[in-house]
Design a protein around this motif. Structure first.
Motif, PDB file in Angstrom:
ATOM      1  N   THR A 120       0.933  -1.563  -0.069  1.00  0.00           N
ATOM      2  CA  THR A 120      -0.012  -0.300   0.190  1.00  0.00           C
ATOM      3  C   THR A 120       0.626   1.282   0.388  1.00  0.00           C
ATOM      4  O   THR A 120       2.134   1.412   0.511  1.00  0.00           O
ATOM      5  CB  THR A 120      -0.675   0.013   1.236  1.00  0.00           C
ATOM      6  OG1 THR A 120      -0.325   0.066   2.415  1.00  0.00           O
ATOM      7  CG2 THR A 120      -1.977  -1.268   1.233  1.00  0.00           C
ATOM      8  N   THR A 121       0.117   2.275  -0.443  1.00  0.00           N
ATOM      9  CA  THR A 121       0.829   3.461  -0.424  1.00  0.00           C
ATOM     10  C   THR A 121       1.593   4.007   0.322  1.00  0.00           C
ATOM     11  O   THR A 121       3.069   4.155   0.355  1.00  0.00           O
ATOM     12  CB  THR A 121       0.588   4.954  -1.290  1.00  0.00           C
ATOM     13  OG1 THR A 121      -0.488   3.910  -2.302  1.00  0.00           O
ATOM     14  CG2 THR A 121       1.293   6.015  -1.732  1.00  0.00           C
ATOM     15  N   ASP A 122       1.093   3.730   1.291  1.00  0.00           N
ATOM     16  CA  ASP A 122       2.110   4.353   2.730  1.00  0.00           C
ATOM     17  C   ASP A 122       2.674   3.127   3.653  1.00  0.00           C
ATOM     18  O   ASP A 122       3.378   4.080   4.775  1.00  0.00           O
ATOM     19  CB  ASP A 122       0.869   5.133   3.937  1.00  0.00           C
ATOM     20  CG  ASP A 122      -0.883   4.012   4.289  1.00  0.00           C
ATOM     21  OD1 ASP A 122      -0.727   3.384   3.307  1.00  0.00           O
ATOM     22  OD2 ASP A 122      -0.693   4.179   4.953  1.00  0.00           O
ATOM     23  N   HIS A 123       3.117   2.482   2.999  1.00  0.00           N
ATOM     24  CA  HIS A 123       2.985   1.085   3.796  1.00  0.00           C
ATOM     25  C   HIS A 123       4.473   1.060   3.129  1.00  0.00           C
ATOM     26  O   HIS A 123       5.891   1.091   3.087  1.00  0.00           O
ATOM     27  CB  HIS A 123       2.793   0.104   4.891  1.00  0.00           C
ATOM     28  CG  HIS A 123       1.382   0.774   5.900  1.00  0.00           C
ATOM     29  ND1 HIS A 123       0.877   0.168   6.286  1.00  0.00           N
ATOM     30  CD2 HIS A 123       1.228   1.813   6.471  1.00  0.00           C
ATOM     31  CE1 HIS A 123       0.159   1.272   7.184  1.00  0.00           C
ATOM     32  NE2 HIS A 123       0.987   1.708   7.285  1.00  0.00           N
ATOM     33  N   CYS A 124       4.428  -0.395   2.591  1.00  0.00           N
ATOM     34  CA  CYS A 124       5.614  -1.059   2.170  1.00  0.00           C
ATOM     35  C   CYS A 124       5.399  -0.366   0.493  1.00  0.00           C
ATOM     36  O   CYS A 124       7.193   0.034   0.227  1.00  0.00           O
ATOM     37  CB  CYS A 124       5.018  -2.452   1.273  1.00  0.00           C
ATOM     38  SG  CYS A 124       4.263  -3.831   3.612  1.00  0.00           S
ATOM     39  N   VAL A 125       5.342   0.297   0.091  1.00  0.00           N
ATOM     40  CA  VAL A 125       5.436   0.685  -1.379  1.00  0.00           C
ATOM     41  C   VAL A 125       6.009   2.478  -0.334  1.00  0.00           C
ATOM     42  O   VAL A 125       6.884   2.637  -1.310  1.00  0.00           O
ATOM     43  CB  VAL A 125       3.982   1.695  -1.860  1.00  0.00           C
ATOM     44  CG1 VAL A 125       4.815   2.412  -2.778  1.00  0.00           C
ATOM     45  CG2 VAL A 125       3.856   0.003  -2.595  1.00  0.00           C
ATOM     46  N   SER A 126       5.680   3.056   0.085  1.00  0.00           N
ATOM     47  CA  SER A 126       6.418   4.093   0.562  1.00  0.00           C
ATOM     48  C   SER A 126       7.906   3.389   1.650  1.00  0.00           C
ATOM     49  O   SER A 126       9.070   4.249   1.056  1.00  0.00           O
ATOM     50  CB  SER A 126       5.724   5.107   1.848  1.00  0.00           C
ATOM     51  OG  SER A 126       6.492   5.230   2.578  1.00  0.00           O
ATOM     52  N   THR A 127       8.284   2.879   2.431  1.00  0.00           N
ATOM     53  CA  THR A 127       8.740   2.542   2.960  1.00  0.00           C
ATOM     54  C   THR A 127      10.234   2.235   1.730  1.00  0.00           C
ATOM     55  O   THR A 127      10.972   2.461   2.062  1.00  0.00           O
ATOM     56  CB  THR A 127       8.756   1.028   4.134  1.00  0.00           C
ATOM     57  OG1 THR A 127       7.601   2.027   4.697  1.00  0.00           O
ATOM     58  CG2 THR A 127       9.986   1.168   4.873  1.00  0.00           C
ATOM     59  N   THR A 128       9.897   1.129   1.367  1.00  0.00           N
ATOM     60  CA  THR A 128      10.772   0.797   0.325  1.00  0.00           C
ATOM     61  C   THR A 128      10.803   1.966  -0.657  1.00  0.00           C
ATOM     62  O   THR A 128      12.424   2.148  -1.195  1.00  0.00           O
ATOM     63  CB  THR A 128      10.132  -0.746  -0.944  1.00  0.00           C
ATOM     64  OG1 THR A 128       9.196  -1.431  -0.705  1.00  0.00           O
ATOM     65  CG2 THR A 128      10.778  -1.287  -1.845  1.00  0.00           C
ATOM     66  N   THR A 129      10.321   2.581  -1.432  1.00  0.00           N
ATOM     67  CA  THR A 129      10.656   4.001  -2.244  1.00  0.00           C
ATOM     68  C   THR A 129      11.199   4.288  -0.937  1.00  0.00           C
ATOM     69  O   THR A 129      12.571   5.095  -2.135  1.00  0.00           O
ATOM     70  CB  THR A 129       9.542   5.137  -2.682  1.00  0.00           C
ATOM     71  OG1 THR A 129       8.824   3.745  -3.248  1.00  0.00           O
ATOM     72  CG2 THR A 129       9.497   6.157  -3.149  1.00  0.00           C
ATOM     73  N   ARG A 130      11.744   5.334  -0.255  1.00  0.00           N
ATOM     74  CA  ARG A 130      12.812   5.992   1.034  1.00  0.00           C
ATOM     75  C   ARG A 130      13.999   5.144   0.958  1.00  0.00           C
ATOM     76  O   ARG A 130      14.641   6.117   0.492  1.00  0.00           O
ATOM     77  CB  ARG A 130      11.948   5.539   2.425  1.00  0.00           C
ATOM     78  CG  ARG A 130      10.919   6.647   2.549  1.00  0.00           C
ATOM     79  CD  ARG A 130      10.020   6.640   3.970  1.00  0.00           C
ATOM     80  NE  ARG A 130       9.174   7.995   3.822  1.00  0.00           N
ATOM     81  CZ  ARG A 130       9.161   8.887   3.840  1.00  0.00           C
ATOM     82  NH1 ARG A 130      10.060   9.332   4.433  1.00  0.00           N
ATOM     83  NH2 ARG A 130       7.671   9.417   4.299  1.00  0.00           N
ATOM     84  N   MET A 131      13.508   3.484   0.801  1.00  0.00           N
ATOM     85  CA  MET A 131      15.234   3.041   1.382  1.00  0.00           C
ATOM     86  C   MET A 131      15.973   2.937  -0.402  1.00  0.00           C
ATOM     87  O   MET A 131      16.687   3.464  -0.305  1.00  0.00           O
ATOM     88  CB  MET A 131      15.009   1.485   1.151  1.00  0.00           C
ATOM     89  CG  MET A 131      14.846   2.195   2.847  1.00  0.00           C
ATOM     90  SD  MET A 131      15.032  -0.028   3.874  1.00  0.00           S
ATOM     91  CE  MET A 131      16.558  -0.009   3.733  1.00  0.00           C
ATOM     92  N   ALA A 132      15.422   2.867  -1.547  1.00  0.00           N
ATOM     93  CA  ALA A 132      15.330   3.172  -3.140  1.00  0.00           C
ATOM     94  C   ALA A 132      16.102   4.059  -3.241  1.00  0.00           C
ATOM     95  O   ALA A 132      17.326   4.271  -3.475  1.00  0.00           O
ATOM     96  CB  ALA A 132      14.241   3.213  -3.216  1.00  0.00           C
ATOM     97  N   GLY A 133      15.627   5.015  -2.330  1.00  0.00           N
ATOM     98  CA  GLY A 133      15.957   6.653  -2.726  1.00  0.00           C
ATOM     99  C   GLY A 133      17.441   6.733  -1.641  1.00  0.00           C
ATOM    100  O   GLY A 133      18.711   7.524  -2.095  1.00  0.00           O
ATOM    101  N   ASN A 134      16.953   6.336  -0.900  1.00  0.00           N
ATOM    102  CA  ASN A 134      18.765   6.121   0.285  1.00  0.00           C
ATOM    103  C   ASN A 134      19.264   5.584   0.032  1.00  0.00           C
ATOM    104  O   ASN A 134      20.875   5.364   0.017  1.00  0.00           O
ATOM    105  CB  ASN A 134      17.885   6.370   1.321  1.00  0.00           C
ATOM    106  CG  ASN A 134      17.577   6.927   1.759  1.00  0.00           C
ATOM    107  OD1 ASN A 134      16.689   6.101   3.310  1.00  0.00           O
ATOM    108  ND2 ASN A 134      17.437   8.244   1.851  1.00  0.00           N
ATOM    109  N   PHE A 135      19.540   4.788  -0.757  1.00  0.00           N
ATOM    110  CA  PHE A 135      20.951   3.905  -1.337  1.00  0.00           C
ATOM    111  C   PHE A 135      20.533   3.957  -3.005  1.00  0.00           C
ATOM    112  O   PHE A 135      22.442   3.552  -3.164  1.00  0.00           O
ATOM    113  CB  PHE A 135      20.008   2.649  -1.868  1.00  0.00           C
ATOM    114  CG  PHE A 135      20.036   1.509  -0.867  1.00  0.00           C
ATOM    115  CD1 PHE A 135      20.730   1.723   0.006  1.00  0.00           C
ATOM    116  CD2 PHE A 135      19.207   0.862  -0.801  1.00  0.00           C
ATOM    117  CE1 PHE A 135      21.540   0.077   1.064  1.00  0.00           C
ATOM    118  CE2 PHE A 135      18.429  -0.529   0.252  1.00  0.00           C
ATOM    119  CZ  PHE A 135      19.611  -0.124   1.270  1.00  0.00           C
TER     120      PHE A 135
END
Length: 196
Positions: A120-135
């Motif tokens: 979902t947008t605010d859970h797994c999608v958001s968390t994965t997106t944040r880490m992708a950006g940080n990486f």
């Protein structure tokens, strides 16, 4: 920032699983009922152009969750079952990078651009997106191919799914990812293919 096929973008489909059809369990109301249709368009484009695809599958550690392994809700939704050669990334926390070899697989294939969609947008999608950006990945989040559910606030107030969706996207856009829609993704990739 524009998408280009020359960058061999990887499609990450996050948790498009049957268990999310149990709307009552997840919050009682869901936004963006056409999210799966848009995600299917992305999947079809990636397959037609032989671009890398990663199917992320959540295996809940909560026995009462619809995403508990071994029951129907754990399965991918119809039309999203991986084909031979497509990678499945099992996870049991919000981020597709934690406790998995996703980053190692991306690095091994020299994949630096990610297109993310799913639930979902605010859970797994958001968390994965944040880490992708940080990486350091060049990351695109597809707004109309993602969705979420109503949430309860700390004071038990109700926040509707569309508000949760939009605020999650707003917090990610320009900081961790570029938020786009399906038509833009396909248009930009098709244009880059014609220029190649």
């Amino acid at each position: 920032m524009l998408l280009s096929q020359t960058n061999n973008p990887a499609l990450l489909l996050i948790d498009i699983q049957k268990g999310f059809d149990d709307v009552a369990y997840w919050g009682g109301e869901r936004n963006n009922p056409t999210a799966e249709d848009h995600a299917a368009q992305l999947l079809a484009y990636w397959r037609a152009n032989q671009l890398p695809i990663f199917h992320v599958q959540h295996s809940s550690t909560n026995p009462v969750s619809p995403l508990w392994p071994g029951q129907a809700g754990h399965d991918f939704k119809e039309g999203f079952q991986p084909l031979p050669g497509e990678t499945v990334v099992p996870k049991n926390v919000n981020s597709a990078f934690i406790g998995t070899d996703l980053k190692q697989q991306l690095d091994a294939q020299h994949l630096t651009t990610l297109v993310i969609a799913g639930l979902t947008t605010d859970h797994c999608v958001s968390t994965t997106t944040r880490m992708a950006g940080n990486f350091g990945f060049t990351t695109f989040l597809v707004a109309d191919a993602s969705a979420t559910f109503n949430k309860k606030g700390i004071g038990s107030q109700s926040f509707d799914a569309e508000l949760i969706h939009q605020t999650a996207l707003a917090s990610l856009n320009g900081e961790f990812a570029t938020v786009v829609n399906t038509a833009t993704v396909i248009k930009q990739l098709s244009a880059s293919q014609q220029l190649a």
